[in-house]
Design a protein around this motif. Structure first.
Motif, PDB file in Angstrom:
ATOM      1  N   ASP A 130      -8.966  -6.016  -2.912  1.00  0.00           N
ATOM      2  CA  ASP A 130      -7.907  -6.994  -3.173  1.00  0.00           C
ATOM      3  C   ASP A 130      -6.537  -6.323  -3.261  1.00  0.00           C
ATOM      4  O   ASP A 130      -5.530  -6.876  -2.789  1.00  0.00           O
ATOM      5  N   ARG A 131      -6.485  -5.154  -3.845  1.00  0.00           N
ATOM      6  CA  ARG A 131      -5.213  -4.448  -3.951  1.00  0.00           C
ATOM      7  C   ARG A 131      -4.725  -3.976  -2.581  1.00  0.00           C
ATOM      8  O   ARG A 131      -3.522  -4.005  -2.298  1.00  0.00           O
ATOM      9  N   GLY A 144       2.802  -2.920  13.067  1.00  0.00           N
ATOM     10  CA  GLY A 144       1.727  -2.102  12.524  1.00  0.00           C
ATOM     11  C   GLY A 144       0.411  -2.839  12.398  1.00  0.00           C
ATOM     12  O   GLY A 144       0.351  -4.075  12.373  1.00  0.00           O
ATOM     13  N   VAL A 145      -0.680  -2.056  12.310  1.00  0.00           N
ATOM     14  CA  VAL A 145      -2.040  -2.587  12.247  1.00  0.00           C
ATOM     15  C   VAL A 145      -2.781  -1.946  11.078  1.00  0.00           C
ATOM     16  O   VAL A 145      -2.711  -0.729  10.879  1.00  0.00           O
ATOM     17  N   LEU A 146      -3.481  -2.771  10.316  1.00  0.00           N
ATOM     18  CA  LEU A 146      -4.412  -2.303   9.293  1.00  0.00           C
ATOM     19  C   LEU A 146      -5.822  -2.381   9.850  1.00  0.00           C
ATOM     20  O   LEU A 146      -6.213  -3.412  10.424  1.00  0.00           O
ATOM     21  N   LEU A 147      -6.602  -1.311   9.696  1.00  0.00           N
ATOM     22  CA  LEU A 147      -8.020  -1.320  10.014  1.00  0.00           C
ATOM     23  C   LEU A 147      -8.784  -0.965   8.746  1.00  0.00           C
ATOM     24  O   LEU A 147      -8.603   0.120   8.188  1.00  0.00           O
ATOM     25  N   LEU A 148      -9.627  -1.879   8.299  1.00  0.00           N
ATOM     26  CA  LEU A 148     -10.333  -1.736   7.029  1.00  0.00           C
ATOM     27  C   LEU A 148     -11.809  -1.968   7.261  1.00  0.00           C
ATOM     28  O   LEU A 148     -12.198  -2.918   7.958  1.00  0.00           O
ATOM     29  N   ALA A 158     -13.490 -13.251   1.987  1.00  0.00           N
ATOM     30  CA  ALA A 158     -12.443 -13.134   0.971  1.00  0.00           C
ATOM     31  C   ALA A 158     -11.356 -12.171   1.423  1.00  0.00           C
ATOM     32  O   ALA A 158     -10.162 -12.394   1.158  1.00  0.00           O
ATOM     33  N   THR A 159     -11.735 -11.098   2.113  1.00  0.00           N
ATOM     34  CA  THR A 159     -10.743 -10.156   2.637  1.00  0.00           C
ATOM     35  C   THR A 159      -9.871 -10.829   3.689  1.00  0.00           C
ATOM     36  O   THR A 159      -8.639 -10.692   3.678  1.00  0.00           O
ATOM     37  N   LEU A 160     -10.494 -11.569   4.599  1.00  0.00           N
ATOM     38  CA  LEU A 160      -9.720 -12.297   5.607  1.00  0.00           C
ATOM     39  C   LEU A 160      -8.745 -13.272   4.946  1.00  0.00           C
ATOM     40  O   LEU A 160      -7.573 -13.363   5.329  1.00  0.00           O
ATOM     41  N   ALA A 211      -5.785  -6.310  10.746  1.00  0.00           N
ATOM     42  CA  ALA A 211      -4.751  -7.242  10.308  1.00  0.00           C
ATOM     43  C   ALA A 211      -3.390  -6.721  10.743  1.00  0.00           C
ATOM     44  O   ALA A 211      -3.156  -5.505  10.746  1.00  0.00           O
ATOM     45  N   ARG A 212      -2.513  -7.647  11.110  1.00  0.00           N
ATOM     46  CA  ARG A 212      -1.161  -7.275  11.537  1.00  0.00           C
ATOM     47  C   ARG A 212      -0.190  -8.377  11.105  1.00  0.00           C
ATOM     48  O   ARG A 212      -0.615  -9.495  10.765  1.00  0.00           O
ATOM     49  N   HIS A 213       1.093  -8.064  11.110  1.00  0.00           N
ATOM     50  CA  HIS A 213       2.094  -9.055  10.750  1.00  0.00           C
ATOM     51  C   HIS A 213       2.031 -10.239  11.711  1.00  0.00           C
ATOM     52  O   HIS A 213       1.812 -10.079  12.918  1.00  0.00           O
TER      53      HIS A 213
END
Length: 214
Positions: A130-131, A144-148, A158-160, A211-213
């Motif tokens: 969550d953080r 930018g791109v987040l890969l988790l 819940a993450t989505l 995830a991205r902007h």
């Protein structure tokens, strides 16, 4: 190499490595590996063409392990000790990699000085997820791109939802099923009692979320 108490790269790390290679997200980009552990993901990103690599971990042993491994592989990574994104703010990155602890645990808070801190993540497994979802927009560049990577035991939906709430556009890029390791085998009865596992379930599903902007 891996110092005692540092998380060993396992199936979740391998799945995220696969995504880096398949989708080419690292080439020419500034990369932040948050919760770096051994530094394996930062090393993979550099080999995939990253322009720069910065690694962050709360554990001093992990910081030392990441630093040693990047030097052994000839990678000029910057390694910082601290809590999630705090050591790098206000800098922004083109690619953020995260393989946080996500295993549901009996205690409300992860331990600070035991090996279990590498996987324990509170009763719902979301103590750090969550953080990360809330803080990722502050370190992502405009494109930018987040890969988790996480287990579905910690509720991938819940993450989505939380990433979308934070103003990012999320999507699942990859999935993989793996047999329970020692930790989940030991906790299976309690997780079944909570309804987090099916009665005969012996595998968990891992997901890589991008995830991205918007």
């Amino acid at each position: 190499m891996r110092l005692p108490g540092v998380y060993r790269a396992q199936h979740d790390t391998s799945l995220l490595r696969f995504v880096l290679r398949r989708f080419g997200r690292a080439a020419g980009r500034s990369v932040l590996d948050v919760g770096s552990g051994t530094g394996a993901l930062g090393i993979e990103a550099f080999r995939a063409g990253a322009a720069s690599v910065t690694s962050v971990d709360l554990s001093r042993r992990s910081v030392l392990t990441s630093w040693l491994n990047t030097r052994l592989h000839g990678i000029p990574a910057t390694v910082r000790q601290g809590d999630l994104f705090a050591p790098v703010l206000p800098r922004r990155f083109d690619l953020v990699l995260a393989n946080p602890p996500y295993v549901p645990a009996p205690a409300p808070l992860p331990p600070r000085h035991r090996m279990a801190r590498c996987w324990d993540a509170g009763p719902d497994g979301r103590f750090l997820l969550d953080r990360i979802c809330a803080g990722a927009p502050s370190v992502l560049s405009e494109d930018g791109v987040l890969l988790l990577v996480q287990s579905e035991l910690a509720d991938g939906q819940a993450t989505l939802d939380r990433l979308e709430k934070a103003g990012l556009a999320p999507a699942v890029l990859a999935r993989g099923r793996i047999p329970f390791g020692p930790v989940l085998r030991s906790r299976a009865p309690a997780l079944r009692a909570r309804g987090l596992l099916a009665p005969d379930q012996t595998e968990e599903e891992l997901v890589v979320i991008e995830a991205r902007h918007v």
